[in-house]
Design a protein around this motif. Structure first.
Motif, PDB file in Angstrom:
ATOM      1  N   ILE A   1      70.124 -29.353  16.383  1.00  0.00           N
ATOM      2  CA  ILE A   1      70.889 -28.734  17.460  1.00  0.00           C
ATOM      3  C   ILE A   1      69.932 -27.878  18.301  1.00  0.00           C
ATOM      4  O   ILE A   1      69.367 -26.903  17.789  1.00  0.00           O
ATOM      5  CB  ILE A   1      72.012 -27.830  16.893  1.00  0.00           C
ATOM      6  N   ALA A   2      69.761 -28.226  19.556  1.00  0.00           N
ATOM      7  CA  ALA A   2      68.961 -27.392  20.451  1.00  0.00           C
ATOM      8  C   ALA A   2      69.814 -26.232  20.960  1.00  0.00           C
ATOM      9  O   ALA A   2      69.385 -25.075  20.965  1.00  0.00           O
ATOM     10  CB  ALA A   2      68.422 -28.219  21.617  1.00  0.00           C
TER      11      ALA A   2
ATOM     12  N   PHE B   1      71.594 -27.682  10.782  1.00  0.00           N
ATOM     13  CA  PHE B   1      70.885 -28.480  11.782  1.00  0.00           C
ATOM     14  C   PHE B   1      70.227 -27.620  12.863  1.00  0.00           C
ATOM     15  O   PHE B   1      69.849 -28.124  13.920  1.00  0.00           O
ATOM     16  CB  PHE B   1      71.867 -29.486  12.409  1.00  0.00           C
ATOM     17  N   ALA B   2      70.100 -26.321  12.591  1.00  0.00           N
ATOM     18  CA  ALA B   2      69.490 -25.416  13.562  1.00  0.00           C
ATOM     19  C   ALA B   2      67.978 -25.365  13.371  1.00  0.00           C
ATOM     20  O   ALA B   2      67.476 -25.507  12.258  1.00  0.00           O
ATOM     21  CB  ALA B   2      70.085 -24.016  13.409  1.00  0.00           C
ATOM     22  N   GLY B   3      67.263 -25.157  14.462  1.00  0.00           N
ATOM     23  CA  GLY B   3      65.837 -24.881  14.394  1.00  0.00           C
ATOM     24  C   GLY B   3      65.619 -23.402  14.689  1.00  0.00           C
ATOM     25  O   GLY B   3      66.586 -22.654  14.864  1.00  0.00           O
ATOM     26  N   THR B   4      64.380 -22.973  14.756  1.00  0.00           N
ATOM     27  CA  THR B   4      64.124 -21.540  14.991  1.00  0.00           C
ATOM     28  C   THR B   4      64.532 -21.121  16.413  1.00  0.00           C
ATOM     29  O   THR B   4      64.736 -19.948  16.672  1.00  0.00           O
ATOM     30  CB  THR B   4      62.631 -21.203  14.784  1.00  0.00           C
ATOM     31  N   GLN B   5      64.636 -22.102  17.313  1.00  0.00           N
ATOM     32  CA  GLN B   5      64.938 -21.778  18.711  1.00  0.00           C
ATOM     33  C   GLN B   5      66.374 -22.108  19.121  1.00  0.00           C
ATOM     34  O   GLN B   5      66.711 -22.025  20.299  1.00  0.00           O
ATOM     35  CB  GLN B   5      63.994 -22.561  19.639  1.00  0.00           C
ATOM     36  N   THR B   6      67.203 -22.492  18.169  1.00  0.00           N
ATOM     37  CA  THR B   6      68.566 -22.924  18.526  1.00  0.00           C
ATOM     38  C   THR B   6      69.350 -21.797  19.210  1.00  0.00           C
ATOM     39  O   THR B   6      69.390 -20.661  18.728  1.00  0.00           O
ATOM     40  CB  THR B   6      69.328 -23.404  17.268  1.00  0.00           C
ATOM     41  N   ILE B   7      69.972 -22.152  20.317  1.00  0.00           N
ATOM     42  CA  ILE B   7      70.728 -21.165  21.109  1.00  0.00           C
ATOM     43  C   ILE B   7      72.227 -21.421  20.964  1.00  0.00           C
ATOM     44  O   ILE B   7      72.682 -22.569  20.961  1.00  0.00           O
ATOM     45  CB  ILE B   7      70.330 -21.258  22.590  1.00  0.00           C
ATOM     46  N   VAL B   8      72.978 -20.324  20.844  1.00  0.00           N
ATOM     47  CA  VAL B   8      74.441 -20.394  20.804  1.00  0.00           C
ATOM     48  C   VAL B   8      74.970 -19.745  22.077  1.00  0.00           C
ATOM     49  O   VAL B   8      74.711 -18.564  22.337  1.00  0.00           O
ATOM     50  CB  VAL B   8      75.007 -19.646  19.571  1.00  0.00           C
TER      51      VAL B   8
END
Ligand code: THU
Length: 133
Positions: free
Chosen positions: A71-72, A97-104
């Motif tokens: 998830i981006a 499914f998040a990366g270190t940069q995932t934005i909500v």
């Protein structure tokens, strides 16, 4: 249209299709996958209340079914005075499914109210499954 505007429009539009006759609370979610594609989901309730599913859950399932595993960005929208945040269970689902940069992105019907890094929501998420062989 920028990708963020597309993400907002996708979540806003799918929210209108929510099946929420018990809570009357419609939620829309749109995921931007790391592959650049948008996946949508809305909440689906059930007369047996615990069987209901969240908007985020549906959008993530669509992403996985399309072969994308990161998830981006994810946008959640509801018709509330203060934007809603994902429920605890959905935070754990996003975490998977998040990366270190995932934005909500948190939105109301007029647009995005705030955009935060996922780690601000669940910094100490369970993430330590040791499979014993
Ligand atoms: N809901 C979501 O779809 N996502 C959330 O993050 C919070 C709650 C749904 C579940 C239920 O159908 C309705 O909103 C009221 O809780």
């Amino acid at each position: 249209m920028t990708q963020t505007k597309e993400l907002f429009a996708a979540a806003r539009d799918v929210r209108r299709l929510a099946y929420a006759p018990y809570s009357n609370f419609a939620v829309g979610a749109a995921v931007l996958g790391s592959n650049g594609k948008i996946y949508i989901g809305t909440n689906v309730e059930n007369i047996s209340y615990p069987c209901g599913t969240c908007a985020e859950q549906a959008a993530i399932a669509q992403m996985i079914g399309d072969g994308c595993r990161e998830i981006a960005e994810i946008l959640i929208i509801a018709d509330t005075a203060e934007p809603i945040t994902p429920c605890g269970a959905c935070l754990q689902r996003i975490k998977e499914f998040a990366g270190t940069q995932t934005i909500v992105h948190l939105a109301d019907l007029n647009g995005i109210i705030s955009s935060l890094n996922f780690n601000d929501f669940l910094p100490l998420a369970f993430n330590n499954l040791e499979v014993k062989k």
